[in-house]
Scaffold this active site. Structure first.
Site, short mmCIF file in Angstrom:
data_model
loop_
_atom_site.label_atom_id
_atom_site.label_comp_id
_atom_site.label_asym_id
_atom_site.label_seq_id
_atom_site.Cartn_x
_atom_site.Cartn_y
_atom_site.Cartn_z
N GLY A 1 0.61 -1.16 -0.14
CA GLY A 1 -0.03 -0.05 -0.17
C GLY A 1 0.66 1.32 0.09
N CYS B 1 -12.89 3.65 -28.97
CA CYS B 1 -14.06 4.33 -29.05
C CYS B 1 -15.14 4.38 -27.83
CB CYS B 1 -14.92 3.63 -30.11
SG CYS B 1 -14.11 3.66 -31.59
N TYR C 1 -9.61 5.29 -12.61
CA TYR C 1 -9.49 6.08 -11.17
C TYR C 1 -9.27 7.58 -11.37
CZ TYR C 1 -7.84 1.54 -10.43
OH TYR C 1 -7.59 -0.02 -10.26
#
Ligand code: LLP
Length: 419
Positions: free
Chosen positions: A239, A343, A317
């Site tokens: 993390g 697209c 994100y």
């Protein structure tokens, strides 16, 4: 810190001009620096030296087999979340005794594979899974080494899609239900309790959530001891964030160790860490070629040959990646959306980005793309996935060839009635 720097206005990957690689291998393309990788590997090793530990690289960040060899050669373990990742880790030569396996949806086949491979431990995410692992181990006549993944309900203050340690997330067992589940585990015949696992989220740029979550976990370990359950492995997950914009100041592994080692001193835990992004993130770039420029209604688009299928993070994100020209120039600066050929309106690498006006055919480098770049790529719009290159000093090595159109039909079968 990384090794993608300008020399005389030319961007280099270590000692090789990025343009030379892009012209030879084509674009879109991922390029990794061996030197940066090693530096990050050593930062973790140095930080926890002197305390028993295993650094288990999180394969989800980057699972290229050549990259995994670098980890294997440097004594790293692996954090895997699927049978496929387990296969790649083992194949790269990472010893099974250094592999931990997390994930909320392990299947029978995957559990069997991991048991037979004799991995270090399963990080179990639910009571159901615990019982399932016990029964499979029983069938095989094996004892399953386990940790329970506990959810400490700590806000890692990161993007909601990549925060995992909150009650509302699907991960782990709520920490207040942990004791009860450890007691259940103890009664099971075919599991052996070895550890506690927690992971609270990704791209964390502050030590506070790590410390807070760890303190909760230590209270649990104390409680378990009172119940006669000794914890051998304390797995604190991954993390640690990286710098994407240059203005973040994520803690270094050394700072992480300074914050956490005093808390666990005297417990005799073997510490397990599962970093992904903080090792490979800044060790890789994504290189794309400018196809067209288009201005309409006061808006400018730089259309490049790399899209959301190649690098999904901006689209998924709204993640920020620095984008710089591979050949630096002094043309006027413009504000533009840098978009791919897919697209979808959500297909962009950057929005409203100021950059020196690029020209058709030039290359752009998308920085910090070494983690969750290639691993999240897809064939959407039937685009072959990009090539990957590893640079070491003055040489570069293609470590994954660009997919071909043939690869798009691999394994495909057309039934007789459609022939
Ligand atoms: N351990 C576990 C149990 C995890 O779920 C993760 C990441 C890690 C370790 C590694 O975390 P890291 O050190 O890389 O932060 N695709 C997203 C990130 C998803 C992270 C998922 N779990 C992104 O591109 O930002």
């Amino acid at each position: 810190m990384h090794d993608f720097l300008y020399r005389n206005s030319e961007l280099y990957a270590e000692g090789v001009p990025v343009r030379r690689i892009a012209e030879k291998v084509g674009t879109p393309l991922y390029i990794y620096s061996h030197k940066t990788l090693l530096r990050h590997i050593r930062a973790y090793q140095g930080a926890f030296d002197g305390h028993p530990h295993i650094v288990c690289f999180a394969l989800k960040a980057n699972s290229n087999p050549a990259i995994l060899r670098v980890f294997a050669q440097n004594g790293f373990g692996a954090d895997v979340v699927s049978g496929g990742e387990l296969f790649l880790a083992l194949r790269a030569g990472i010893p099974p005794r250094r592999i931990v396996y997390a994930g909320v949806g392990k299947t029978r086949e995957e559990i069997t594979y991991a048991l037979k491979s004799r991995i270090l431990m399963f990080n179990v995410e639910s009571p159901d899974e615990l019982k399932f692992i016990d029964s499979i181990a029983g069938d095989l006549g094996l004892k399953a080494p386990i940790a329970l993944r506990v959810n400490p309900d700590i806000d890692p203050r990161t993007h909601p899609y990549i925060s995992t340690g909150l009650r509302k997330n699907k991960f782990g067992i709520p920490i207040e239900d942990a004791i009860e589940n450890y007691l259940i585990a103890r009664r099971l015949q075919n599991v052996e309790i070895l550890g506690i696992h927690k992971h609270i989220g990704s791209q964390i740029t502050d030590l506070r959530p790590f410390v807070d979550a760890l303190k909760r976990v230590i209270i649990l370990a104390d409680d378990l001891r009172r119940h006669g359950i000794e914890i051998k492995h304390l797995d604190i997950g991954g993390g640690l964030g990286i710098s994407y914009k240059g203005d973040e100041a994520p803690p270094e592994p050394g700072e992480l160790s300074k914050a956490i080692l005093p808390i666990i001193r005297g417990y005799g835990f073997n510490l397990i860490l599962e970093p992904g992004r903080s090792i490979t993130g800044n060790a890789g770039i994504f290189v794309t070629r400018v196809l067209y420029l288009k201005s309409q209604k006061g808006k400018t688009f730089v259309i490049v040959d790399g899209g959301m299928n190649d690098l999904l993070r901006p689209s998924l994100y709204n993640a920020y990646h620095e984008i710089i020209p591979v050949r630096r120039h002094r043309r006027r600066r413009i504000v533009a959306d840098i978009v791919g050929p897919i697209c979808e309106s959500g297909d962009f690498l950057a929005r409203e980005r100021e950059l020196p006006r690029p020209e058709r055919g030039e290359f752009l480098a998308v920085m910090s793309a070494g983690a969750y770049g290639f691993t999240m790529s897809s064939n959407y719009n039937s685009r072959p996935r990009p090539a990957e290159v590893l640079v070491k000093g003055n040489r570069f090595y293609v470590i994954r060839e660009r997919e071909s159109y043939r690869d798009l039909i691999k394994g495909v079968k057309v039934p007789d009635f459609l022939r």
